[in-house]
Write a protein that holds these residues in place. Structure first.
Motif, PDB file in Angstrom:
ATOM      1  N   HIS A   1       9.295  -4.612   1.301  1.00 55.33           N
ATOM      2  CA  HIS A   1       8.322  -5.505   1.587  1.00 55.33           C
ATOM      3  C   HIS A   1       8.652  -6.689   2.198  1.00 55.33           C
ATOM      4  N   THR A   2       9.527  -7.950   1.903  1.00 55.25           N
ATOM      5  CA  THR A   2       9.721  -8.890   2.420  1.00 55.25           C
ATOM      6  C   THR A   2      10.283  -9.184   3.478  1.00 55.25           C
ATOM      7  N   VAL A   3      10.970  -7.879   3.799  1.00 53.82           N
ATOM      8  CA  VAL A   3      11.756  -7.709   5.825  1.00 53.82           C
ATOM      9  C   VAL A   3      11.652  -7.019   6.293  1.00 53.82           C
ATOM     10  N   ARG A   4      10.617  -6.157   5.900  1.00 53.77           N
ATOM     11  CA  ARG A   4      10.275  -4.971   6.539  1.00 53.77           C
ATOM     12  C   ARG A   4       8.377  -4.688   6.025  1.00 53.77           C
ATOM     13  N   PRO A   5       8.052  -5.177   6.422  1.00 52.97           N
ATOM     14  CA  PRO A   5       6.094  -5.223   5.914  1.00 52.97           C
ATOM     15  C   PRO A   5       5.905  -3.523   5.969  1.00 52.97           C
ATOM     16  N   LEU A   6       5.722  -3.151   4.501  1.00 50.02           N
ATOM     17  CA  LEU A   6       5.590  -1.383   4.521  1.00 50.02           C
ATOM     18  C   LEU A   6       3.770  -1.676   5.242  1.00 50.02           C
ATOM     19  N   ARG A   7       3.430  -0.649   5.697  1.00 50.72           N
ATOM     20  CA  ARG A   7       2.547   0.409   6.216  1.00 50.72           C
ATOM     21  C   ARG A   7       1.949   1.522   5.292  1.00 50.72           C
ATOM     22  N   GLU A   8       3.782   1.801   4.797  1.00 51.53           N
ATOM     23  CA  GLU A   8       2.905   3.036   3.292  1.00 51.53           C
ATOM     24  C   GLU A   8       4.085   3.022   2.637  1.00 51.53           C
ATOM     25  N   LEU A   9       3.730   3.176   0.852  1.00 55.12           N
ATOM     26  CA  LEU A   9       4.531   3.813   0.437  1.00 55.12           C
ATOM     27  C   LEU A   9       4.311   4.628  -0.522  1.00 55.12           C
ATOM     28  N   THR A  10       5.590   5.004  -0.887  1.00 54.96           N
ATOM     29  CA  THR A  10       4.843   6.109  -2.019  1.00 54.96           C
ATOM     30  C   THR A  10       6.195   6.969  -2.739  1.00 54.96           C
ATOM     31  N   VAL A  11       5.511   6.591  -3.609  1.00 53.72           N
ATOM     32  CA  VAL A  11       6.438   6.562  -4.996  1.00 53.72           C
ATOM     33  C   VAL A  11       6.531   7.763  -6.223  1.00 53.72           C
ATOM     34  N   VAL A  12       7.971   8.412  -5.790  1.00 58.03           N
ATOM     35  CA  VAL A  12       7.989   9.655  -6.157  1.00 58.03           C
ATOM     36  C   VAL A  12       8.918   9.174  -8.179  1.00 58.03           C
ATOM     37  N   ALA A  13       8.424  10.143  -9.045  1.00 56.36           N
ATOM     38  CA  ALA A  13       9.348   9.195 -10.480  1.00 56.36           C
ATOM     39  C   ALA A  13       9.309  10.990 -11.241  1.00 56.36           C
ATOM     40  N   THR A  14       9.760  11.379 -12.242  1.00 61.11           N
ATOM     41  CA  THR A  14       9.792  12.853 -12.421  1.00 61.11           C
ATOM     42  C   THR A  14       8.890  12.417 -13.778  1.00 61.11           C
ATOM     43  N   ASP A  15       8.523  11.374 -14.018  1.00 64.81           N
ATOM     44  CA  ASP A  15       7.066  11.565 -14.838  1.00 64.81           C
ATOM     45  C   ASP A  15       6.139  10.361 -14.124  1.00 64.81           C
TER      46      ASP A  15
END
Length: 372
Positions: free
Chosen positions: A140-154
């Motif tokens: 986010h510091t170098v490429r301001p984020l428009r979308e964030l998707t978090v994937v985890a086994t839990d």
């Protein structure tokens, strides 16, 4: 004589992510210039204990970091960083968990800044452990984020991470997903921060143009990226010896698939520094240290890209790359146009795939699992 102790909260208060990224970038430049003595880290008990040391010639300072890793406990990464220098009698002892997550995130930030397209704003993060928040902060510091998707086994950990990051990402659409393939298929940037032993996704699931950071594979049995991605992408690493030592099986197999005939033997390597290069090509330095400290770390296999060896200082870390190039990465090997790139640092990797990146003035690594 005094010992100064610095805990996690004080580290966070003292160093912002932007400052950490700038410091890591400067460190890589010094590393490439031979300013560090830094042997490959020692792994004990199959990687449950890691010992790292480095000497910075310019400041006559040295540090030793010792880590204990256990992914079944919280926190998974603990240890100390001990710093000292010849001109002082006191020393500093810092919490290694906070230093490691901050430094690893910062290395990803350097890589993403150099390699990801300038307009990249969609991040898919795979993994929701201790390293995950700093991966997001760095990108986010170098490429301001428009979308964030978090994937985890839990799914609960994914939701918890998404909620905790929301205050730091105002204006960013944050969601969780259980479908890895769908999540990476919509991403401009993918960050892998897991301890998996099997590839997280198929290369075919990725879009045609994407930048991938992989930090989790710090042992030869660990693998986050599929062979197909490594074989058909431009792979960028920060320390070749470390990758061959710690992620050797998949790294070697993938490099051979991409460049048949490539060898990793010392006799076949060529030092990128002209003052260390003999008439016949191999490094002629009487000391191995200067030639084993650079991001590449000094000697790419001569059978790989023999016409693309560079002998100039790594100005590519600060200079603007041409439009058709994703940028010259952390090592001394330029990234060719029309290629994916996997940026790999230490045991990790980063990759990029796709046609010419259209970026006016910007650029790119790979990072390192429980890195330095």
């Amino acid at each position: 004589m005094q010992t100064i102790t610095v805990g996690p909260s004080r580290i966070r208060e003292a160093v912002t992510m932007r400052e950490a990224i700038d410091a890591v970038r400067a460190g890589f430049l010094d590393l490439a210039a031979g300013e560090f003595e830094m042997p490959t880290r020692t792994a004990l008990r199959d990687g449950q204990f890691l010992v790292m040391s480095a000497h910075h010639r310019a400041t006559a300072s040295a540090m030793i970091k010792t880590l204990s890793l256990n992914f079944a406990r919280t926190p998974a990464i603990t240890g100390t960083v001990v710093w000292t220098e010849t001109g002082r009698t006191d020393s500093l002892v810092a919490d290694a968990g906070a230093v490691t997550t901050l430094r690893t995130g910062a290395a990803v930030g350097v890589a993403t800044d150099l390699l990801a397209p300038a307009d990249a704003g969609r991040l898919t993060l795979i993994g929701a452990g201790a390293q995950a928040p700093d991966q997001v902060r760095a990108v986010h510091t170098v490429r301001p984020l428009r979308e964030l998707t978090v994937v985890a086994t839990d799914p609960r950990r994914a939701e918890k991470l998404a909620e905790s990051m929301a205050p730091e990402l105002p204006g960013t659409h944050i969601r969780t997903s259980a479908d890895v393939a769908a999540a990476v298929g919509e991403a401009d940037i993918v960050c892998c921060a897991t301890n998996t032993t099997d590839p997280l996704f198929a290369a075919s699931a990725l879009p045609a143009r994407v930048h991938v950071n992989a930090i989790g594979s710090f042992r030869p049995t660990m693998r986050e990226l599929p062979d197909e991605l490594l074989a058909h992408s431009t792979v960028v690493i920060d320390e070749l010896d470390a990758v061959l030592e710690e992620s050797g099986r998949s790294a070697t197999r993938s490099r051979r698939a991409a460049s048949p005939g490539t060898t990793s033997s010392n006799s076949a390597r060529r030092c990128p520094r002209p003052e260390h290069r003999g008439a016949s090509g191999p490094c002629s330095s009487p000391s191995a240290s200067p030639c084993r400290t650079g991001p590449s770390p000094a000697c790419w296999p001569t059978s790989s890209w023999p016409d693309r060896q560079t002998t100039s200082p790594p100005n590519h870390l600060t200079a603007q790359p041409p439009d058709h190039l994703t940028a010259r990465p952390l090592g001394h090997r330029p990234v060719p146009p029309y290629a994916s790139t996997v940026a790999a640092g230490g045991p990790g990797a980063a990759a990029r795939r796709g046609g010419p990146a259209r970026r006016p003035v910007r650029r790119r690594r790979r990072t390192r699992g429980a890195g330095r």
